[in-house]
Design an enzyme around this catalytic site. Sequence first.
Site, short mmCIF file in Angstrom:
data_model
loop_
_atom_site.label_atom_id
_atom_site.label_comp_id
_atom_site.label_asym_id
_atom_site.label_seq_id
_atom_site.Cartn_x
_atom_site.Cartn_y
_atom_site.Cartn_z
CB SER A 166 51.06 23.54 17.42
OG SER A 166 49.98 22.74 17.86
CG HIS B 233 73.09 22.00 39.89
ND1 HIS B 233 73.53 20.72 40.08
CD2 HIS B 233 74.08 22.82 40.36
CE1 HIS B 233 74.72 20.75 40.67
NE2 HIS B 233 75.08 22.01 40.83
#
Length: 531
Positions: free
Chosen positions: A334, A204
């Site tokens: 970036s 999970h």
Amino acid sequence: LHSLALSPTDTCVTMHAFARASLRNATPFAAAVASGFAVHHGSEASAPRMEAKKHTKYEHPLVERYATKEMSYLWSPEKKFSTWRALWIALAQAEHEMGLPVTKEQVDAMKANQFNIDYAVAAKYESKFRHDVMGHVHAFGEVAPIAMPVIHLGATSCYVGDNTDLIQMRESLVLIRRKLVQLLSIMRAFALEHKDLPTLGYTHYQPAQLTTVGKRCTLWMQDLLLDLEEVDRQIETMPMRGVKGTTGTQASFLDLFDGDHDKVKALDKRIVELMGFKKSIPVSGQTYTRKLDTTALNCLAGVGSSAYKMAGDVRLLANLKEVEEPFAKNQIGSSAMAYKRNPMRSERVCSLSRYLLTLPQAAANTHANQWFERTLDDSAIRRITLPEAFLATDVILTLLMNIADGMHVWPKVVHSHVMAELPFMATENILMACVKAGGDRQELHEKIRVHSMAAGARVKGEGVPNDLIDRIRADPAFSTVHGSLETIMDPSNFVGRAPQQVEDFMRDEIDPILIKYDSLLSEKSLDNVNV
């Protein structure tokens, strides 16, 4: 302008002025045309503008930006049309061998010109006949005129079209098999190197019992191994269409052989042999059943889902700073945030895999919508989906090999994350050790519960490190284990059989595959990841 009787120089000046004016108010396409005229005729000509002129039509990024030379060739016009000619040669040779009026000289002329393709001539004939196959029949006939009367004898367009599709798919699967085998070899080394390195397991996406970095890699490998098995099955079982005639009844060939059914069957078998296949599809309409496309693309989608799973995990691990994909020296993460190291290759794998996963649906819809013996609404979509599925799969595997070969693990970061959660996981081991030393299980369980809640509250509420072990070390109720806490807290005590599972998996599952396909491991690709 010519009616004004202007001189050539004045005409050119006037046209340049018109081009510049057009650029101010034109649609993007008209502007490009006007700009191209100005460049072509020398007005404000420059190397950048000349180069820009080459970029005024759409280029498919899957081909222009990502695809490898090998897979691109397998779906190129050269491969397609030279394979058409190979099929015509096989047909003529088999017909010659079986006594039809096809001479050895005609077959030899065809063989000598298999790759002598004049695409301009083929395009001229296609424009004339509005039929691509007949355009290439006549183009072939021009370079092998002696064979012109027998090229395509008894065949229908699907003889070359469908059989070529199957040949291209099978050869593409062979390339994909090679890259899967090489990828598994690379991942094998990574898994064995890190088989003993404990890491947090996640269920999970919440911390769970420990595993190892190498064991996690085997989960990715197992998926890819299943994909390889399916690729192998496709290669081994994929049939040719063979010679089936216009609606699959082989009527034209039965007529050629004067009603001799055995010779028709022998012709089909001989062509299959000449083209390197084991069998032809038992029955067909005009085309082979498009179910074959569906199963092939489902096979490729399996590779895509495995790749997406692996690359997705790498992206999550990159966020945790535990594992990173290769990052080039001058690579920019970036344009704004200079410090970033984005997992761009893994993201590209996921992006292409997401597209690949949609293509079997198109194939299934095409199969479902074929009426009776054939409808042509399969043609346009298959020209797109079949090549793109194989091109995308090839790019994905090339990227995964690049990622796996340069994947970097940061053991200290991995260890720090383990130690942040391990105190909670170790409480049962601590409790058992205390009980073995004579402690009361219920009393100790309650004390651990209280300490755990307090430590957890500080971690979440104050952002401080987990101090559960310090609390246990300071509690006299646990004095019997104070001297052995470091041993109990060794992460390797919590990974179960993970290291042994890695070794077993390699010995029993991966190594036999690598031995079987040993010759593929040394084959080099023509190109690699460049963006």
